[in-house]
Structures are given as C-alpha cells and as structure tokens.
Write a protein that holds these residues in place. Structure first.
Motif, mmCIF file in Angstrom:
data_model
loop_
_atom_site.group_PDB
_atom_site.id
_atom_site.type_symbol
_atom_site.label_atom_id
_atom_site.label_comp_id
_atom_site.label_asym_id
_atom_site.label_seq_id
_atom_site.Cartn_x
_atom_site.Cartn_y
_atom_site.Cartn_z
ATOM 1 N N PRO A 131 103.131 28.415 -74.216
ATOM 2 C CA PRO A 131 103.156 28.421 -75.495
ATOM 3 C C PRO A 131 102.958 29.634 -76.297
ATOM 4 C CG PRO A 131 100.841 27.767 -74.467
ATOM 5 C CD PRO A 131 101.774 27.884 -73.532
ATOM 6 N N VAL A 132 103.214 29.907 -77.539
ATOM 7 C CA VAL A 132 103.379 31.187 -78.276
ATOM 8 C C VAL A 132 102.626 30.777 -79.711
ATOM 9 C CG1 VAL A 132 104.933 32.311 -77.159
ATOM 10 C CG2 VAL A 132 105.826 30.727 -78.961
ATOM 11 N N ARG A 133 102.160 31.781 -80.185
ATOM 12 C CA ARG A 133 101.635 31.586 -81.548
ATOM 13 C C ARG A 133 102.549 31.054 -82.631
ATOM 14 N NH1 ARG A 133 96.938 33.646 -83.066
ATOM 15 N NH2 ARG A 133 96.998 35.269 -81.166
ATOM 16 N N THR A 134 103.751 31.661 -82.731
ATOM 17 C CA THR A 134 104.942 31.391 -83.584
ATOM 18 C C THR A 134 106.337 31.314 -83.116
ATOM 19 O OG1 THR A 134 105.915 32.250 -85.621
ATOM 20 C CG2 THR A 134 104.673 33.815 -84.339
ATOM 21 N N MET A 135 107.165 30.718 -83.608
ATOM 22 C CA MET A 135 108.526 30.810 -83.092
ATOM 23 C C MET A 135 109.084 31.939 -83.732
ATOM 24 S SD MET A 135 110.592 28.170 -85.398
ATOM 25 C CE MET A 135 109.672 26.780 -84.871
ATOM 26 N N THR A 136 108.589 32.762 -84.274
ATOM 27 C CA THR A 136 109.532 34.092 -84.817
ATOM 28 C C THR A 136 108.712 35.344 -84.125
ATOM 29 O OG1 THR A 136 109.327 33.030 -87.251
ATOM 30 C CG2 THR A 136 109.642 35.562 -87.049
ATOM 31 N N ASN A 137 109.893 35.955 -83.587
ATOM 32 C CA ASN A 137 109.638 37.055 -82.805
ATOM 33 C C ASN A 137 108.571 37.209 -81.532
ATOM 34 O OD1 ASN A 137 111.223 38.858 -84.728
ATOM 35 N ND2 ASN A 137 109.167 38.783 -86.262
ATOM 36 N N SER A 138 108.578 35.928 -81.175
ATOM 37 C CA SER A 138 107.804 35.819 -79.940
ATOM 38 C C SER A 138 108.598 35.287 -78.649
ATOM 39 C CB SER A 138 106.604 34.775 -80.279
ATOM 40 O OG SER A 138 105.716 35.360 -81.177
ATOM 41 N N GLU A 139 109.910 35.356 -78.719
ATOM 42 C CA GLU A 139 110.865 34.420 -77.880
ATOM 43 C C GLU A 139 111.058 35.261 -76.597
ATOM 44 O OE1 GLU A 139 111.663 35.778 -80.957
ATOM 45 O OE2 GLU A 139 113.133 34.452 -81.863
ATOM 46 N N THR A 140 111.486 34.565 -75.397
ATOM 47 C CA THR A 140 112.048 35.007 -74.318
ATOM 48 C C THR A 140 113.390 35.379 -74.552
ATOM 49 O OG1 THR A 140 110.458 34.392 -73.045
ATOM 50 C CG2 THR A 140 112.376 34.895 -71.873
ATOM 51 N N HIS A 141 114.118 36.570 -74.912
ATOM 52 C CA HIS A 141 115.584 36.929 -75.153
ATOM 53 C C HIS A 141 116.299 37.068 -73.814
ATOM 54 C CE1 HIS A 141 115.680 37.891 -79.504
ATOM 55 N NE2 HIS A 141 115.280 36.703 -79.439
ATOM 56 N N ASP A 142 115.728 37.276 -72.711
ATOM 57 C CA ASP A 142 116.421 37.642 -71.568
ATOM 58 C C ASP A 142 115.869 37.202 -70.501
ATOM 59 O OD1 ASP A 142 118.724 38.656 -70.132
ATOM 60 O OD2 ASP A 142 117.672 40.713 -70.087
ATOM 61 N N VAL A 143 116.541 36.672 -69.308
ATOM 62 C CA VAL A 143 116.146 36.534 -67.830
ATOM 63 C C VAL A 143 117.315 36.546 -67.071
ATOM 64 C CG1 VAL A 143 116.530 33.914 -68.439
ATOM 65 C CG2 VAL A 143 115.117 34.657 -66.722
ATOM 66 N N GLU A 144 116.902 37.014 -65.836
ATOM 67 C CA GLU A 144 118.058 37.264 -64.714
ATOM 68 C C GLU A 144 117.277 36.624 -63.310
ATOM 69 O OE1 GLU A 144 118.781 41.462 -63.056
ATOM 70 O OE2 GLU A 144 118.784 41.538 -65.199
ATOM 71 N N GLN A 145 118.026 36.241 -62.398
ATOM 72 C CA GLN A 145 117.644 36.000 -61.227
ATOM 73 C C GLN A 145 117.943 37.040 -60.132
ATOM 74 O OE1 GLN A 145 118.629 32.207 -59.474
ATOM 75 N NE2 GLN A 145 116.842 31.856 -58.473
ATOM 76 N N LEU A 146 116.770 37.557 -59.401
ATOM 77 C CA LEU A 146 116.768 38.573 -58.503
ATOM 78 C C LEU A 146 117.167 38.160 -57.096
ATOM 79 C CD1 LEU A 146 113.729 40.704 -59.734
ATOM 80 C CD2 LEU A 146 115.990 41.131 -60.118
ATOM 81 N N SER A 147 117.681 38.747 -56.311
ATOM 82 C CA SER A 147 118.005 38.406 -54.943
ATOM 83 C C SER A 147 116.948 37.747 -54.017
ATOM 84 C CB SER A 147 118.613 39.633 -54.060
ATOM 85 O OG SER A 147 117.786 40.807 -54.022
ATOM 86 N N SER A 148 115.583 38.282 -54.304
ATOM 87 C CA SER A 148 114.388 37.650 -53.853
ATOM 88 C C SER A 148 114.367 36.386 -54.285
ATOM 89 C CB SER A 148 113.339 38.582 -54.482
ATOM 90 O OG SER A 148 113.024 38.340 -55.734
ATOM 91 N N GLY A 149 115.058 35.841 -55.407
ATOM 92 C CA GLY A 149 114.747 34.515 -55.800
ATOM 93 C C GLY A 149 113.915 34.485 -57.130
ATOM 94 N N GLU A 150 113.127 35.545 -57.235
ATOM 95 C CA GLU A 150 112.371 35.479 -58.380
ATOM 96 C C GLU A 150 112.982 35.761 -59.581
ATOM 97 O OE1 GLU A 150 108.817 38.493 -57.106
ATOM 98 O OE2 GLU A 150 110.568 39.316 -56.642
#
Length: 419
Positions: A131-150
C-alpha cells in the motif's frame, strides 16, 4: 440592427474559421501509423489517461502493422513491461481499491509488479505489491528479473532500489537518503522520483534520479560510485526517464522535460558528459514528454513519445521506419524478443557536443494542451495554435451571441415602450 448583423457575422466567422483550421490541419498532417515488414511484435505499457494519467491503464502487444494482438486492462496504470521467456509479461503497476492497506485508510492504492499471462482467464499469475499513501508519484515504474531469480525494483514511494524474492523477502536495498539530503518522510512528498534501475553486471546498477536531473551508478556494498550530470544542469538532462547503458561512457536517455531523446557520451579529457546525438521530432511531429528510448539490435532507436501517444522506431538520422499510436498515454515499450538490453550500438562515437534547440511552444497553452491531451483522445496534430484558435473562436462566439441577444433585448424594450 447593426449589432445584430455584427453578432451573426462574428458567429459565422468563428465557426467557419475553426472548421477551416481543423480541416486543413487534418488533411495536411503526416500519418503516425507507419508499418514495417519483418518487424517483430512490440510490447507496450500504457499508463493511461484522465487526471494524473491513472485511468485506463493496460499492457498491449502490437504487431508490425500496429494492430493490437492482445491487451490486458486490469489496473489503473501500467509502466515498465518486460516479455519473459515463457510468454508471460512482467510489469510495474499501480491500482486502487485494495483493502489490505497497512497504515492507510481502506480502500487504498497498491503499487508493485505483476506477472501476466495473456492466455489465462485471470491474467495475473503473480503479484508483489504494497500500500501507498497516494497514487500520485508513488508508483513502481521499473522492475527486472535477475539471474538469481530475485526481482530488481525501483521504488518512488520510499526513494530506493531493492531486490526481492518471489516470497516477498527484501534481500538488498539502496536508499537514496544515503547519498541525498532527505526530508523527514519521503512518502509524503515527491522528493527524488527514483523511476528506473538497470542491472549492469558486477554488482553495479544504473539508477535514474528524476527530480535531481541525474543518473547515478550504485555499487552493492559501496553506494554511489559515479554520477551523470553532477551539476544537475537541466540543459543536459531535465527530469529524465529510462536510461539505457550502451557502453562504457555512452548512455541513451529519454530527456523528458526537454522533449527530446539524447545519447550522452563522457569526455575522455575532463570526464564531463555531453550530448553526442539527439532527436527532438519524428515524422513531422515534435516529441512531447518522451519517456523511453531503446537502442535495438538493428541499430535503430525505439522511442515512447508519451503525450503524443505514440511509439516510433527511427534510424540514426531520424527517419521513421515504424510507428503506431494509442488511445491513452504509453509509458514504455520494448521490441520482442530482444527487450531492453545492456549494451547497444553507439551513435557518433567521435562526435563533439551536439547543440539542440530548446523546445518551442507557448508556455500557458502548452501546459493546458498537455492536460487536455492526457485526458482525452484528441488527434496527435492538435497543437498550441489550434488551442489558441479554439479560445479565440469561443471568444468570438460569446461576443457575437452577446451582440445578438443585446440587440434583441433592445428591440423588445423598444416594442414595450411603444406599447
């Protein structure tokens, strides 16, 4: 009677003028749909439209002709998208209506990332969110999967990057407050807007710190080891998005507030970064808030031109070889199966500093047009001049209608007086 005739003349002139401007612009505008043979599919994260761009979010796959192959529209916004080897898609997202709200009132907004299966009845096969306080300027913009699975994630809410396992265990993080002077609670303000992270190998990460106009290289166990744009010069970068590491001393960046795509090189003599290649328009249309640029395997550049609601592929000289448009604002795109890579063809390796003109426009009208364009699917060719013509036309309509009504009231008053 003279005011009546003048009023009708103003009304007719306003309607005719607006119709002429719209018809001429529509007829002469270059098409933004450019098909290309042998182009593989393109995956696009749609942030959406409406106030704050948090409505009608989706993930879409389009073919070489720009036609939608499939779409998943089950969140307020989607951002970075990555095609995985098994045909699923990993995407940063933001969505409202959650009841698991922690310290915040229910219902609340969650952000994080999802793995989506376009062939499943319920396309969300995995979700990590909080959960985040507000939908504005609190987003997760980027994700990538590493070779470790993380999973490697950029977090604008807490201004950090971190790695997390599939069961939700955070295994490492770098907080921007370890390098930048932080407010008491970063979740209460749009402080740095950490909006992108890429793993470069050897425990190094390229991080976009948007509000500082900087890119930093973070090394695990060391912290920040290098900074692009130490002086925070907005003429070099202004609230950028989605940098791509091309080679040592060469980075491709969507320089968003400067409305351009730039390739930055580092000067070997003094270590300063400069613009070695740049592009401000494609197919006769100036970029407006571009937020992604990927150097493709074929040497071209794939650009997400957000407020123009299009994705374009251009050659080094700026020629458009593929382009398609969307109903709502796209955030990021990647060409399948290659995706966004670390390393790519470097343009102008021996070039000096390239001078690019500042973006034009009429400041007040530019801001107003951006708001309109974000919320409504208006044609791409609508410009500040069209908006000015509409405002002038409305003024003429109001003025003409006022004259007509005033003249009629005068006639009525005269008739009443003559009884």
């Amino acid at each position: 009677m003279e005011r009546d005739r003048l009023g009708y003349a103003l009304i007719v002139a306003a309607i005719a003028g607006l119709a002429l401007v719209v018809a001429a612009s529509a007829a002469t505008a270059p098409s933004q749909e450019v098909a290309k043979e042998n182009t593989t599919a393109t995956l696009v994260g749609i942030q959406g439209g409406g106030l704050g761009y948090h409505d009608y979010g989706s993930v879409q796959l389009v073919d070489e002709s720009g036609q939608r192959v499939w779409g998943i529209a089950n969140a307020d916004s989607y951002f970075d998208v990555t095609g995985l080897d098994n045909g699923t898609v990993m995407a940063g997202f933001m969505d409202s209506g959650y009841t698991d709200c922690g310290p915040y009132e229910s219902p609340c907004t969650h952000t994080g990332f999802r793995i989506l299966d376009p062939n499943a009845t319920d396309p969300v096969v995995f979700e990590y969110s909080y959960p985040v306080r507000t939908m504005t300027n609190s987003e997760t913009h980027d994700v990538e999967q590493l070779s470790s699975g993380e999973f490697l994630v950029s977090d604008m809410d807490h201004e950090r990057i971190y790695t997390v396992t599939r069961n939700g265990t955070i295994t490492w993080q770098w907080k921007a407050s370890s390098y930048y002077d932080a407010p008491e609670d970063p979740t209460k303000t749009d402080w740095l807007h950490v909006n992108d992270v890429d793993y470069l190998g050897s425990d190094r990460f390229l991080v976009s710190v948007r509000n500082a106009n900087q890119l930093v290289i973070v090394e695990r166990g060391e912290g920040v080891v290098d900074v692009v744009n130490e002086d925070r010069d907005p003429d070099l970068l202004d609230k950028q998005h989605n940098p791509q590491w091309l080679a040592e001393n060469a980075i491709l960046v969507a320089d968003s507030e400067n409305d351009r795509i730039v390739e930055l090189h580092r000067n070997g003599s003094d270590g300063e970064w400069f613009v070695a290649w740049g592009l401000q328009a494609a197919n006769g249309l100036e970029f407006e808030w571009p937020r992604d640029a990927d150097r493709l395997d074929n040497g071209n550049t794939l650009i997400t031109d957000s407020r123009n609601k299009r994705v374009v592929e251009v050659t080094e000289n700026g020629s458009v070889v593929w382009s398609t448009t969307f109903e709502y604002i796209p955030y990021e795109a990647e060409r399948l199966p290659e995706g966004e890579t670390v390393g790519g063809q470097v343009y102008n390796p021996a070039a000096g500093n390239v001078q690019l003109d500042s973006a034009g426009g009429i400041p007040v009208l530019t801001s107003l047009l951006s708001l309109v364009r974000a919320g409504y699917p208006i044609p791409f060719w609508v410009s500040e001049l069209h908006l000015l013509a509409v405002l002038v036309g409305l003024g003429m309509l109001v003025g003409g209608s006022g004259l007509v009504l005033s003249d009629r009231r005068a006639d009525e008053d005269e008739a009443d007086a003559n009884g």
